[in-house]
Design a protein around this motif. Structure first.
Motif, PDB file in Angstrom:
ATOM      1  N   GLY A 127       0.628  -1.454  -0.067  1.00  0.00           N
ATOM      2  CA  GLY A 127       0.015   0.054   0.043  1.00  0.00           C
ATOM      3  C   GLY A 127       0.815   1.563  -0.039  1.00  0.00           C
ATOM      4  O   GLY A 127       0.448   2.315   0.122  1.00  0.00           O
ATOM      5  N   LYS A 176      -0.082   3.371   2.972  1.00  0.00           N
ATOM      6  CA  LYS A 176      -1.371   3.273   3.125  1.00  0.00           C
ATOM      7  C   LYS A 176      -1.896   2.196   3.368  1.00  0.00           C
ATOM      8  O   LYS A 176      -1.636   1.234   2.752  1.00  0.00           O
ATOM      9  CB  LYS A 176      -2.128   4.477   2.263  1.00  0.00           C
ATOM     10  CG  LYS A 176      -1.491   5.723   2.166  1.00  0.00           C
ATOM     11  CD  LYS A 176      -2.561   6.711   1.365  1.00  0.00           C
ATOM     12  CE  LYS A 176      -1.921   8.155   1.457  1.00  0.00           C
ATOM     13  NZ  LYS A 176      -2.517   8.871   0.794  1.00  0.00           N
ATOM     14  N   SER A 177      -3.224   2.050   3.840  1.00  0.00           N
ATOM     15  CA  SER A 177      -3.722   0.944   4.211  1.00  0.00           C
ATOM     16  C   SER A 177      -4.972   0.487   3.153  1.00  0.00           C
ATOM     17  O   SER A 177      -5.447   1.600   2.277  1.00  0.00           O
ATOM     18  CB  SER A 177      -4.632   0.824   5.550  1.00  0.00           C
ATOM     19  OG  SER A 177      -5.814   1.673   5.576  1.00  0.00           O
ATOM     20  N   ASP A 182      -7.634  -3.088   1.488  1.00  0.00           N
ATOM     21  CA  ASP A 182      -8.195  -4.384   1.728  1.00  0.00           C
ATOM     22  C   ASP A 182      -7.746  -5.409   0.584  1.00  0.00           C
ATOM     23  O   ASP A 182      -7.540  -4.961  -0.471  1.00  0.00           O
ATOM     24  CB  ASP A 182      -9.637  -4.253   1.760  1.00  0.00           C
ATOM     25  CG  ASP A 182     -10.158  -3.245   2.843  1.00  0.00           C
ATOM     26  OD1 ASP A 182      -9.612  -3.068   3.841  1.00  0.00           O
ATOM     27  OD2 ASP A 182     -11.130  -2.730   2.642  1.00  0.00           O
ATOM     28  N   GLN A 187      -7.943 -10.111   4.060  1.00  0.00           N
ATOM     29  CA  GLN A 187      -7.496  -9.086   5.014  1.00  0.00           C
ATOM     30  C   GLN A 187      -7.752  -7.524   4.784  1.00  0.00           C
ATOM     31  O   GLN A 187      -8.199  -7.006   3.729  1.00  0.00           O
ATOM     32  CB  GLN A 187      -6.002  -8.873   4.756  1.00  0.00           C
ATOM     33  CG  GLN A 187      -5.200 -10.153   4.877  1.00  0.00           C
ATOM     34  CD  GLN A 187      -4.576 -10.813   6.234  1.00  0.00           C
ATOM     35  OE1 GLN A 187      -4.581  -9.846   6.962  1.00  0.00           O
ATOM     36  NE2 GLN A 187      -4.936 -11.739   6.605  1.00  0.00           N
ATOM     37  N   ARG A 188      -8.166  -6.888   6.083  1.00  0.00           N
ATOM     38  CA  ARG A 188      -8.828  -5.569   5.976  1.00  0.00           C
ATOM     39  C   ARG A 188      -7.691  -4.513   6.541  1.00  0.00           C
ATOM     40  O   ARG A 188      -7.209  -5.035   7.670  1.00  0.00           O
ATOM     41  CB  ARG A 188     -10.306  -5.318   6.571  1.00  0.00           C
ATOM     42  CG  ARG A 188     -11.325  -6.283   5.783  1.00  0.00           C
ATOM     43  CD  ARG A 188     -12.641  -5.992   6.310  1.00  0.00           C
ATOM     44  NE  ARG A 188     -13.145  -4.371   6.529  1.00  0.00           N
ATOM     45  CZ  ARG A 188     -13.456  -3.603   5.478  1.00  0.00           C
ATOM     46  NH1 ARG A 188     -13.526  -4.155   4.276  1.00  0.00           N
ATOM     47  NH2 ARG A 188     -13.731  -2.264   5.633  1.00  0.00           N
ATOM     48  N   GLY A 189      -7.705  -3.180   6.085  1.00  0.00           N
ATOM     49  CA  GLY A 189      -6.960  -2.305   6.569  1.00  0.00           C
ATOM     50  C   GLY A 189      -5.537  -2.822   6.563  1.00  0.00           C
ATOM     51  O   GLY A 189      -4.761  -2.258   7.818  1.00  0.00           O
ATOM     52  N   ILE A 190      -4.911  -3.451   5.881  1.00  0.00           N
ATOM     53  CA  ILE A 190      -3.309  -3.624   6.080  1.00  0.00           C
ATOM     54  C   ILE A 190      -2.682  -2.834   5.022  1.00  0.00           C
ATOM     55  O   ILE A 190      -3.234  -2.218   4.122  1.00  0.00           O
ATOM     56  CB  ILE A 190      -3.098  -5.173   5.567  1.00  0.00           C
ATOM     57  CG1 ILE A 190      -3.580  -5.548   4.163  1.00  0.00           C
ATOM     58  CG2 ILE A 190      -3.830  -6.046   6.706  1.00  0.00           C
ATOM     59  CD1 ILE A 190      -3.224  -7.037   3.549  1.00  0.00           C
ATOM     60  N   GLY A 191      -1.156  -2.625   5.348  1.00  0.00           N
ATOM     61  CA  GLY A 191      -0.303  -1.890   4.548  1.00  0.00           C
ATOM     62  C   GLY A 191       0.553  -2.781   3.605  1.00  0.00           C
ATOM     63  O   GLY A 191       1.304  -2.168   2.615  1.00  0.00           O
ATOM     64  N   TYR A 192       0.846  -4.003   4.037  1.00  0.00           N
ATOM     65  CA  TYR A 192       1.736  -4.720   3.157  1.00  0.00           C
ATOM     66  C   TYR A 192       1.324  -6.064   3.234  1.00  0.00           C
ATOM     67  O   TYR A 192       0.692  -6.740   4.350  1.00  0.00           O
ATOM     68  CB  TYR A 192       3.100  -4.643   3.772  1.00  0.00           C
ATOM     69  CG  TYR A 192       3.970  -5.378   2.912  1.00  0.00           C
ATOM     70  CD1 TYR A 192       4.678  -4.850   1.880  1.00  0.00           C
ATOM     71  CD2 TYR A 192       4.806  -6.455   3.389  1.00  0.00           C
ATOM     72  CE1 TYR A 192       5.511  -5.492   1.110  1.00  0.00           C
ATOM     73  CE2 TYR A 192       5.529  -7.047   2.628  1.00  0.00           C
ATOM     74  CZ  TYR A 192       5.891  -6.437   1.296  1.00  0.00           C
ATOM     75  OH  TYR A 192       6.830  -7.412   0.793  1.00  0.00           O
ATOM     76  N   THR A 244     -10.135  -0.121  -1.235  1.00  0.00           N
ATOM     77  CA  THR A 244     -10.026   0.869  -0.039  1.00  0.00           C
ATOM     78  C   THR A 244     -11.190   1.682   0.424  1.00  0.00           C
ATOM     79  O   THR A 244     -12.311   1.435  -0.465  1.00  0.00           O
ATOM     80  CB  THR A 244      -8.953   1.859  -0.363  1.00  0.00           C
ATOM     81  OG1 THR A 244      -8.476   2.471   0.903  1.00  0.00           O
ATOM     82  CG2 THR A 244      -9.426   2.937  -1.396  1.00  0.00           C
ATOM     83  N   ASP A 281     -10.873   7.447   0.320  1.00  0.00           N
ATOM     84  CA  ASP A 281      -9.237   7.310   0.508  1.00  0.00           C
ATOM     85  C   ASP A 281      -8.509   7.416  -1.067  1.00  0.00           C
ATOM     86  O   ASP A 281      -9.103   6.876  -1.938  1.00  0.00           O
ATOM     87  CB  ASP A 281      -8.983   5.974   1.017  1.00  0.00           C
ATOM     88  CG  ASP A 281      -9.124   5.990   2.685  1.00  0.00           C
ATOM     89  OD1 ASP A 281      -9.628   7.062   2.989  1.00  0.00           O
ATOM     90  OD2 ASP A 281      -9.421   4.836   3.052  1.00  0.00           O
TER      91      ASP A 281
END
Length: 129
Positions: A69, A72-73, A75, A90-95, A114, A118
């Motif tokens: 990301g 940034k986060s 999904d 996976q929700r709200g992850i950056g990598y 996202t 955003d």
């Protein structure tokens, strides 16, 4: 006569060695990339907050999924389409970076998204292992 024969053998070995080195050296200094299935830079924003990529995969095939990301986060979802089976959610992850073994032949969907509003630039790389 014997010296001529030895000279031909030495020259022959030298030519084979030189040819081998000149053909292999580019591969050693620049090895080929893994078998890339998806390599995309994906902008996610208010207009397009979700992107899907479809893959035809086979049972026991091994792939690696890498999604970044860039600070940034986002999904991430990786599913088998028919019958539905979630392999990654996976929700709200950056990598995300993980190998996966495909459970059955079929069409698989990789979805990145996202929240509306955003602004995220996601890097997606899927390779065969």
């Amino acid at each position: 006569m014997m010296a001529t024969r030895i000279a031909f053998i030495v020259i022959g070995i030298a030519l084979v060695g030189w040819t081998t080195v000149t053909m292999l050296l580019p591969l050693l200094t620049n090895p080929p990339l893994a078998n890339v299935l998806i390599k995309k830079e994906v902008p996610l924003n208010e207009e397009e907050y979700e992107r899907e990529f479809s893959l035809e995969l086979f049972k026991d095939e091994r792939i690696n999924i890498k999604v970044n990301g860039n600070g940034k986060s986002f999904d991430l979802e990786f599913v088998r389409k028919e019958p539905y089976q979630a392999l990654v959610y996976q929700r709200g992850i950056g990598y995300f970076d993980a190998p996966k073994t495909i459970p059955a032949d079929g069409t698989y969907i990789l979805r990145v998204g996202t929240d509306v509003g955003d602004d995220v630039r996601v890097t997606v790389l899927v390779t065969k292992l």
